[in-house]
Scaffold this active site. Structure first.
Site, PDB file in Angstrom:
ATOM      1  N   HIS A 158      32.603  57.986  21.317  1.00 20.39           N
ATOM      2  CA  HIS A 158      31.617  57.731  20.084  1.00 20.39           C
ATOM      3  C   HIS A 158      30.505  56.728  20.703  1.00 20.39           C
ATOM      4  O   HIS A 158      29.307  57.369  20.424  1.00 20.39           O
ATOM      5  CB  HIS A 158      32.747  56.466  19.427  1.00 20.39           C
ATOM      6  CG  HIS A 158      32.136  55.274  18.864  1.00 20.39           C
ATOM      7  ND1 HIS A 158      31.945  56.201  17.390  1.00 20.39           N
ATOM      8  CD2 HIS A 158      31.826  54.404  18.903  1.00 20.39           C
ATOM      9  CE1 HIS A 158      31.024  55.405  16.929  1.00 20.39           C
ATOM     10  NE2 HIS A 158      31.035  54.201  17.570  1.00 20.39           N
TER      11      HIS A 158
ATOM     12  N   HIS B 119      26.144  56.154  19.153  1.00 20.11           N
ATOM     13  CA  HIS B 119      24.707  55.434  19.360  1.00 20.11           C
ATOM     14  C   HIS B 119      24.025  55.544  19.816  1.00 20.11           C
ATOM     15  O   HIS B 119      22.675  55.735  20.070  1.00 20.11           O
ATOM     16  CB  HIS B 119      25.417  53.531  19.952  1.00 20.11           C
ATOM     17  CG  HIS B 119      26.740  53.086  18.226  1.00 20.11           C
ATOM     18  ND1 HIS B 119      26.027  52.869  17.184  1.00 20.11           N
ATOM     19  CD2 HIS B 119      27.484  53.653  18.625  1.00 20.11           C
ATOM     20  CE1 HIS B 119      26.881  52.694  16.135  1.00 20.11           C
ATOM     21  NE2 HIS B 119      28.133  53.007  17.435  1.00 20.11           N
TER      22      HIS B 119
ATOM     23  N   GLU C 200      27.229  53.093  11.416  1.00 17.14           N
ATOM     24  CA  GLU C 200      28.099  53.435  11.160  1.00 17.14           C
ATOM     25  C   GLU C 200      28.808  54.995  10.653  1.00 17.14           C
ATOM     26  O   GLU C 200      29.321  55.713  10.991  1.00 17.14           O
ATOM     27  CB  GLU C 200      29.288  52.406  11.745  1.00 17.14           C
ATOM     28  CG  GLU C 200      29.197  51.675  12.660  1.00 17.14           C
ATOM     29  CD  GLU C 200      29.524  52.310  14.564  1.00 17.14           C
ATOM     30  OE1 GLU C 200      29.928  53.656  14.242  1.00 17.14           O
ATOM     31  OE2 GLU C 200      29.123  51.237  15.009  1.00 17.14           O
TER      32      GLU C 200
ATOM     33  N   SER D 194      29.636  61.361  15.693  1.00 15.80           N
ATOM     34  CA  SER D 194      30.668  60.976  17.442  1.00 15.80           C
ATOM     35  C   SER D 194      32.552  61.588  16.935  1.00 15.80           C
ATOM     36  O   SER D 194      33.688  61.103  17.866  1.00 15.80           O
ATOM     37  CB  SER D 194      31.593  60.086  18.031  1.00 15.80           C
ATOM     38  OG  SER D 194      31.776  58.407  17.349  1.00 15.80           O
TER      39      SER D 194
END
Ligand SMILES: [Fe+2]
Length: 301
Positions: A161, A166, A207, A226
């Protein structure tokens, strides 16, 4: 979040298709050897100071194989479900196909591209530290890998993730600017109410954000980038127009698939709305805009 990471054993069981509580326990929850490995890697973060180098992890061949499986599946799934500008960022991001990258490998490349680095997280990161560190160019990231029995699903954020989501964002200067913007706003406040408002805005943009692109809903949020499963389920989400007053009134649960997603008109619009809301954000913003307070459970009061 802004619990970026949570205790894997404390999570509500969530089926890969998003049905809360309807699935058998995730294999990671009932595999003592996995939990020990995960906890040992997480323990490296104890006492970690923001900005200090992350200690390297000697990943096993099984962990590298999990990474390779997810890399192949996500790369294919993103092609038709993710905003084009995000795909371009991904192509410059430090996401190796064949091995789990160390934080130093990711951080060195991110630093070249946008000045950001990963800093080590081992579990729950309080909002003030998690958000505030972004102002100084540090993003809290974990190092453990999801359970190998279910490589395309994880009940908690893992290194996949953080790197795929990110790491992609923080390879693009315009995304990095938004992380710094969120961080700067968080650095100007200290109350739980103010940090909670920022965390909700963060949650429903960086997010879980989606955007319209050629009249189709495409993902740009790190959690979606992700998540193989969620990319395949975007069409089932309740898509609503993005607006500050809507997202700050929407509590979120950092588990399972998000039933409601907020769509911006374009990625340029994301930057505009975040700057509009956060440039001057301070402890007085809630009262000036008539925004709600929140009790400890996150319910609007
Ligand atoms: Fe995240």
């Amino acid at each position: 979040m802004t619990s970026e990471t949570v205790d894997v054993r404390a999570r509500t069981p969530v089926a890969p298709d998003g049905r809360l509580g309807a699935a058998p326990l995730h294999p990671g929850l009932s595999d003592p050897a996995y939990v020990r490995r995960r906890d040992a890697i997480a323990a490296l973060a104890e006492g970690h100071e923001v900005g200090a180098p992350s200690p390297p992890v000697a990943y096993t061949e099984r962990e590298h194989e999990t990474w390779r499986q997810v890399h192949a599946a996500l790369t294919a799934a993103q092609q038709d479900t993710v905003c084009r500008a995000v795909l371009r960022a991904r192509d410059t991001a430090p996401i190796p196909a064949d091995h789990v990258p160390q934080h130093a490998e990711v951080g060195d490349r991110l630093h070249e591209l946008t000045g950001f680095r990963f800093t080590l997280a081992g579990g729950l990161v309080p909002d003030e530290r998690f958000l505030g560190s972004m102002a100084r160019g540090y993003f809290h990231a974990v190092q453990y890998v999801r359970h190998p029995a279910m490589p395309l699903y994880t009940p908690e954020p893992d290194v996949v993730h953080d790197v795929f989501g990110h790491g992609t964002h923080l390879s693009a200067p315009w995304f990095a600017d938004l992380y710094r913007l969120v961080g700067a706003a968080a650095s100007r406040v200290s109350s739980e109410d103010a940090l909670d408002l920022i965390s909700r805005v963060y949650w429903f943009t960086l997010e879980y954000g989606v955007a319209f692109e050629r009249r189709r809903v495409k993902a740009y949020g790190a959690a979606l980038l992700s998540s193989y499963g969620e990319l395949g389920q975007l069409h089932r989400a309740d898509i609503r127009p993005w607006a500050v007053e809507r997202v700050v009134n929407t509590p979120y649960v950092a588990a399972g698939y998000q039933p409601v997603l907020y769509a911006v008109r374009s990625l340029d619009h994301v930057a505009d709305v975040l700057h509009d809301f956060l440039d001057e954000f301070d402890e007085g913003t809630r009262d000036r805009l008539g925004l709600p307070t929140h009790d400890e459970r996150g319910a609007v009061t």
